[in-house]
Design an enzyme around this catalytic site. Sequence first.
Site, mmCIF file in Angstrom:
data_model
loop_
_atom_site.group_PDB
_atom_site.id
_atom_site.type_symbol
_atom_site.label_atom_id
_atom_site.label_comp_id
_atom_site.label_asym_id
_atom_site.label_seq_id
_atom_site.Cartn_x
_atom_site.Cartn_y
_atom_site.Cartn_z
ATOM 1 C CD GLU A 1 28.352 79.200 17.783
ATOM 2 O OE1 GLU A 1 27.410 78.559 17.307
ATOM 3 O OE2 GLU A 1 29.122 78.731 18.643
ATOM 4 C CE LYS B 1 20.574 74.833 18.064
ATOM 5 N NZ LYS B 1 20.743 75.309 19.430
ATOM 6 C CG HIS C 1 52.397 69.163 -0.746
ATOM 7 N ND1 HIS C 1 53.356 68.770 -1.674
ATOM 8 C CD2 HIS C 1 53.074 69.468 0.384
ATOM 9 C CE1 HIS C 1 54.548 68.813 -1.096
ATOM 10 N NE2 HIS C 1 54.400 69.236 0.156
ATOM 11 C CD GLU D 1 22.813 68.366 16.527
ATOM 12 O OE1 GLU D 1 22.302 68.725 17.626
ATOM 13 O OE2 GLU D 1 22.860 69.110 15.524
ATOM 14 N N GLY E 1 29.375 78.073 25.451
ATOM 15 C CA GLY E 1 29.795 76.790 24.878
ATOM 16 C C GLY E 1 31.186 76.826 24.268
ATOM 17 N NE ARG E 2 30.999 81.978 20.399
ATOM 18 C CZ ARG E 2 29.711 82.131 20.651
ATOM 19 N NH1 ARG E 2 28.947 81.087 20.831
ATOM 20 N NH2 ARG E 2 29.172 83.339 20.734
ATOM 21 C CE LYS F 1 25.732 77.403 29.170
ATOM 22 N NZ LYS F 1 26.284 78.617 28.558
#
Length: 543
Positions: free
Chosen positions: A357, A508, A388, A216, A271-272, A210
């Site tokens: 978030e 950050k 399991h 990253e 974003g999410r 965005k």
Amino acid sequence: MAKNTKPLTSTEEWRTLEAHYRKIGGAHLRKLFAEDAKRGERMAVSALGIYFDYSKHRVTDETIRLLVKLAEAAGVRAAAEAMFRGEKINITEGRAVLHTALRAPKGSSILVDGENVVPRVHAVLDRMSDFARKVRDGSWVGHTGKPIRNIVNIGIGGSDLGPVMAYEALRHYSHRGLNFRFVSNIDGADFAEAVQDLNPKETLFIVASKTFTTLETMTNARTARDWALKVLKDPAAVAKHFVAVSTNAGEVSRFGIDTANMFGFWDWVGGRYSMFSAIGLSTMIAIGPDNFQAMLAGAREMDEHFLKAPFERNLPVLMGLLGLWYNNFFGAQTIAVLPYAQPLKRFPAYLQQLTMESNGKRVTVDGTAIDYQTGPVYWGEPGTNGQHSFYQLIHQGTKLIPCDFIVFSKDPNRLAVHHDLLVANVFAQAEALAFGKAEQELRREGVEDRLVPHKTFAGNRPSTTMLMDELTPSALGKLVALYEHSVFTQGAIWRVNPFDQWGVELGKVLAGRIGPELESETEPELAHDSSTNALIRRYRKNK
Ligand code: G6Q
């Protein structure tokens, strides 16, 4: 949002729920089912092809009535309408919240700052469709004239989790001649492993960001450009092998991507909440524009249901309220999301961001410190694998963990033996959790005395079972919108802003300070705490 004068926990609705909890909180599901032969059918809502069975929850009709009253008093309906209308409800960032506009039908109108955003949404969708078709049919060729065979999405957080989840979920619908990879982590291993068997001449990178400034993503994108140009040589190749999904045209062209190959979205898409925007370009290339439209239509159906259905039959509202019931009254700390569908293997990870978030907040919208629990921890793995592994704790541990089971009636792979067994297992788990196995039963079976306590299942462990028809693009759209709106419902009741994420900023900033200290040739002067200083020194010595 309704103006709240009283603290949430002092409201009449909250107090009544506390009293009600004291009355029925201890009731066992065995008893609740024994008293009402029809409970299992009555406490289920069937809507939009989702059979939402909440009968195995520690609730009575009265609980639902009181929870619904809480939602009404909190103004959930008006808050939802304000969101859908495009009001700037994300007040800490001064933004509208309009992921619902991403699936609004052509011809409808949603105004942001006086401008109808729906035509812009459809213009981008049309450009995405055109591009996706060309990649899918081989007419979009790389710099050397070879068709594209590999698509690598570079993005992180909201620009990664939705696309990966959707690709995995809908792999059955995907173009089998194309490989899809997703790179997110700053750890070079992520990029290196993703491309190690790929030919740059046949590879297309989608840089999904965005802001187009995320550390990253930009680091991975630059590494990708170097990797591609090492073989392709000519910088002009970037135009054929890199496209961008972003809101930041300036940074996109500075990177060297032709803005003709940029797919935009807007600041009112968080974003999410962005997997249905151009951030879903990889999804569209994988499943094709028609299936992508079907996914949008599924989400749209859920939007309409959320806006219109009465709360006691409103899936997102019910889901939100049930989560709140355990979180705030039983003291449950987590919710397990357990899809009995291997293609949904990344769904819990996707949901972690969506839920945690959004509602992991400690102050209300107006900045007041909160003295009740907000968003719980979400976690999970697909069944039957989890059985399991960690189910032991859910069945016999000391923690109360409400579970969301998600399962489908049809298996697109038509491996009937597998599917019946898969479904048998999810039904069995929900049954075992709710009803357990009592001591008397074990004794009747002749279990040795000393083993009885170990083999006893107390039961009364709540779960929702969502039984859907088939994991189609439309079903996935519904499921995602279901959780989105349930998060919204909870956020409105807890009075938090589910649409900002200031909690990710501090780390950050500190990483920006530590980075140069790790890189510097000369010994840096460290002014952190003694633990951080020691870690930095040790790393510098050993690297
Ligand atoms: C989501 C967050 C966050 C964001 C990533 C990537 O709601 O805002 O996860 O999606 O930090 O940001 P960019 O898309 O700007 O690279």
